[in-house]
Scaffold this motif. Structure first.
Motif, PDB file in Angstrom:
ATOM      1  N   SER A 105       7.288  12.203   3.856  1.00 32.60           N
ATOM      2  CA  SER A 105       7.594  11.941   2.286  1.00 32.60           C
ATOM      3  C   SER A 105       6.726  10.836   1.950  1.00 32.60           C
ATOM      4  O   SER A 105       6.497   9.675   2.647  1.00 32.60           O
ATOM      5  N   ARG A 106       5.947  10.816   0.521  1.00 36.13           N
ATOM      6  CA  ARG A 106       5.195   9.594   0.082  1.00 36.13           C
ATOM      7  C   ARG A 106       5.952   8.619  -0.132  1.00 36.13           C
ATOM      8  O   ARG A 106       7.030   8.925  -0.762  1.00 36.13           O
ATOM      9  N   ALA A 107       5.456   7.465   0.059  1.00 36.75           N
ATOM     10  CA  ALA A 107       6.528   6.179  -0.328  1.00 36.75           C
ATOM     11  C   ALA A 107       5.325   5.203  -0.914  1.00 36.75           C
ATOM     12  O   ALA A 107       4.316   4.992  -0.483  1.00 36.75           O
ATOM     13  N   THR A 108       6.224   4.214  -1.395  1.00 33.27           N
ATOM     14  CA  THR A 108       5.482   3.015  -1.853  1.00 33.27           C
ATOM     15  C   THR A 108       6.171   1.666  -1.193  1.00 33.27           C
ATOM     16  O   THR A 108       7.347   1.756  -1.003  1.00 33.27           O
ATOM     17  N   ASP A 148       0.693  -1.244  -0.112  1.00 33.40           N
ATOM     18  CA  ASP A 148      -0.037   0.135  -0.064  1.00 33.40           C
ATOM     19  C   ASP A 148       0.947   1.290   0.010  1.00 33.40           C
ATOM     20  O   ASP A 148       1.991   1.171   0.221  1.00 33.40           O
ATOM     21  N   PRO A 149       0.423   2.346  -0.652  1.00 35.88           N
ATOM     22  CA  PRO A 149       0.989   3.683  -0.277  1.00 35.88           C
ATOM     23  C   PRO A 149       1.297   3.893   1.153  1.00 35.88           C
ATOM     24  O   PRO A 149       0.414   3.534   1.975  1.00 35.88           O
ATOM     25  N   ALA A 150       2.313   4.636   1.614  1.00 34.82           N
ATOM     26  CA  ALA A 150       2.395   5.039   2.816  1.00 34.82           C
ATOM     27  C   ALA A 150       3.138   6.555   2.826  1.00 34.82           C
ATOM     28  O   ALA A 150       3.500   6.957   2.037  1.00 34.82           O
ATOM     29  N   GLU A 151       3.418   6.705   4.304  1.00 33.63           N
ATOM     30  CA  GLU A 151       4.309   7.928   4.443  1.00 33.63           C
ATOM     31  C   GLU A 151       5.411   7.862   5.253  1.00 33.63           C
ATOM     32  O   GLU A 151       5.293   7.131   6.274  1.00 33.63           O
ATOM     33  N   ALA A 177       8.307   7.818  -3.139  1.00 33.21           N
ATOM     34  CA  ALA A 177       7.409   7.754  -4.468  1.00 33.21           C
ATOM     35  C   ALA A 177       7.458   9.081  -5.334  1.00 33.21           C
ATOM     36  O   ALA A 177       6.885   9.188  -6.334  1.00 33.21           O
ATOM     37  N   GLU A 178       8.188   9.894  -4.752  1.00 31.47           N
ATOM     38  CA  GLU A 178       8.607  11.231  -5.462  1.00 31.47           C
ATOM     39  C   GLU A 178       9.977  11.443  -5.771  1.00 31.47           C
ATOM     40  O   GLU A 178      10.647  11.193  -4.583  1.00 31.47           O
TER      41      GLU A 178
END
Length: 104
Positions: free
Chosen positions: A38-41, A31-34, A61-62
């Motif tokens: 920072s946004r993370a995969t 799932d997507p996470a933080e 993720a960025e």
């Protein structure tokens, strides 16, 4: 601590991973996470050699896809490793002689 380089063994430090990454098992997207804002995969990997221990890699993720954090959950222990300050210089200096224990 200081020891002779002739005593060095594979796996003594973080410079060299003694296992091929592919040996950990098949990766699955989570799932997507933080992580620290920072946004993370998430990438999940089950370690068959460790009787089902699991690694969760949090990848940025960025921007550059840096590994931001790694969670390990096994039958015997758990660990969390976080990474930061990418592309920033590292100041490394030797400790004072009085702070070194010579193992030679």
């Amino acid at each position: 601590m200081k020891s002779p380089t002739s005593d060095a063994q594979p796996g003594d430090g973080l410079v060299e991973c003694t296992r091929e990454f592919a040996s950990f098992g098949e990766a699955q997207q989570g799932d997507p996470a933080e992580v620290d804002g920072s946004r993370a995969t998430q990438t999940l990997v089950t370690d068959a050699a460790d009787k089902g221990g699991t690694y969760t890699f949090f990848i940025a993720a960025e921007g550059k896809p840096y590994v931001l954090k790694v969670l390990y959950k096994g039958t015997a222990h758990q660990s969390t490793t976080s990474y930061s300050a990418f592309d920033k210089p590292v100041e490394v200096r030797a400790p004072a002689a009085a702070e070194v224990l010579d193992l030679g």
